[in-house]
Design an enzyme around this catalytic site. Structure first.
Site, PDB file in Angstrom:
ATOM      1  N   GLU A  28       0.826  -1.203   0.000  1.00  0.00           N
ATOM      2  CA  GLU A  28       0.000   0.000   0.000  1.00  0.00           C
ATOM      3  C   GLU A  28       0.862   1.255   0.000  1.00  0.00           C
ATOM      4  OE1 GLU A  28      -1.581   1.633   3.693  1.00  0.00           O
ATOM      5  OE2 GLU A  28      -1.322  -0.352   4.575  1.00  0.00           O
ATOM      6  N   LYS A 162      -4.893  -2.559  14.018  1.00  0.00           N
ATOM      7  CA  LYS A 162      -4.221  -1.514  14.781  1.00  0.00           C
ATOM      8  C   LYS A 162      -4.735  -1.510  16.223  1.00  0.00           C
ATOM      9  CE  LYS A 162      -3.185   1.385  10.797  1.00  0.00           C
ATOM     10  NZ  LYS A 162      -3.823   0.610   9.726  1.00  0.00           N
TER      11      LYS A 162
END
Length: 304
Positions: A28, A162
């Protein structure tokens, strides 16, 4: 897949590898534009690409440049992206807009999965996936990453979700969507900077070959969607959950007080955690991304 009618530009190295059915790993670009400060962002991007190459695969960093999906970036473009201004943070909802409007954009997990699939790439390495945000009862803030896993057949290697998120609800959401979450050599769901969230991971595999075999079986069964491969940060680089949780709670509270929401939340929190940990979170972030890149390349090789 016929890509001639798509706004898709493959680098010569990526095109050659795909034509020869060799291992390719998608990467990404949001980590470059929104995830790390300069010059750490560009240096890390280069290290991640090198880690993929060292495992015998071809790196394919993905970004939107002047309304085109670029799959595989040269070093000059990586450097430009690290300091570029007015770069959209692109997910599924705004991918078509960014392309039709001729904009620059960095790709989130969801958008990278879409672009990788369009290019014919089936393995993707990132840092941590998005998920259900804390306080979702009030905000309804749920990352588009989670529904993308159920739609797009790309395996995503990550260090879990996360740690800033509601990890229990994130796992529940993935289960509801029928998304396999596989712990690599672990029975605990990792929490980005920490090796364990205290939550069990639904599935476990102890080799890249076993993960590749499962992906192949899903193709045989014609099951939709991808696979989340949860790879804990190397032990020597982790920040234990008991140590970092208080800092996360503080940063999340500050974001709420400041009225920060939507796509701005994660970049703000990552930046704040960098300050609160005196740079330690960045070092751990770099280590886990490199570890994920190596594993993704091994899985891609096993599939190829």
């Amino acid at each position: 897949m016929n890509t001639t009618s798509l706004p898709l530009i493959l680098s010569p190295a990526v095109r050659d590898a795909l034509d020869k059915k060799q291992a390719v790993v998608a990467l990404e670009s949001t980590i470059i534009t929104h995830g790390m400060p300069w010059p750490d962002n560009v240096n890390t991007a280069r290290l991640v690409e090198d880690a993929v190459r060292a495992e015998g695969a071809v790196p394919a960093t993905i970004a939107i440049i002047e309304g085109k999906i670029h799959v595989g970036l040269d070093d000059k473009t990586l450097e430009w992206l690290g300091t570029a201004k007015d770069v959209m943070k692109v997910s599924r909802a705004d991918l078509a807009f960014a392309l039709s409007a001729g904009r620059h954009g960095s790709t989130t997990v969801a958008a990278t999965m879409i672009c990788a699939h369009l290019a014919g790439i089936s393995v993707f390495a990132t840092g941590g996936i998005g998920g259900v945000h804390r306080g979702v009862e009030e905000t309804m803030d749920i990352s588009a990453d989670l529904t993308e896993f159920a739609r797009t057949p790309v395996a995503v290697v990550c260090a879990g979700a996360k740690a800033l998120l509601d990890l229990r609800r994130t796992l529940e959401f993935l289960e509801t969507q029928g998304v396999p979450v596989v712990g690599y050599k672990t029975s605990d769901f990792p929490a980005f900077w920490s090796r364990s969230s205290g939550l069990p991971v639904p599935l476990r595999a102890d080799s890249a070959a076993d993960i590749a075999a499962m992906i192949s079986m899903r193709r045989t069964l014609r099951l939709e969607g991808g696979v989340v491969v949860a790879n804990p940060v190397p032990e020597q680089d982790e920040i234990p959950q008991a140590e970092i949780e208080a800092l996360i709670t503080r940063a999340v509270g500050e974001a709420l007080e400041a009225g920060i929401s939507g796509k701005a939340v994660t970049p703000y929190l990552l930046s704040r955690m960098l300050e609160l940990t005196d740079g330690r979170s960045l070092r751990t972030n770099v280590a886990l991304v490199l570890s994920n890149a190596r594993l993704a390349a091994q899985i891609a090789r096993a599939l190829a």
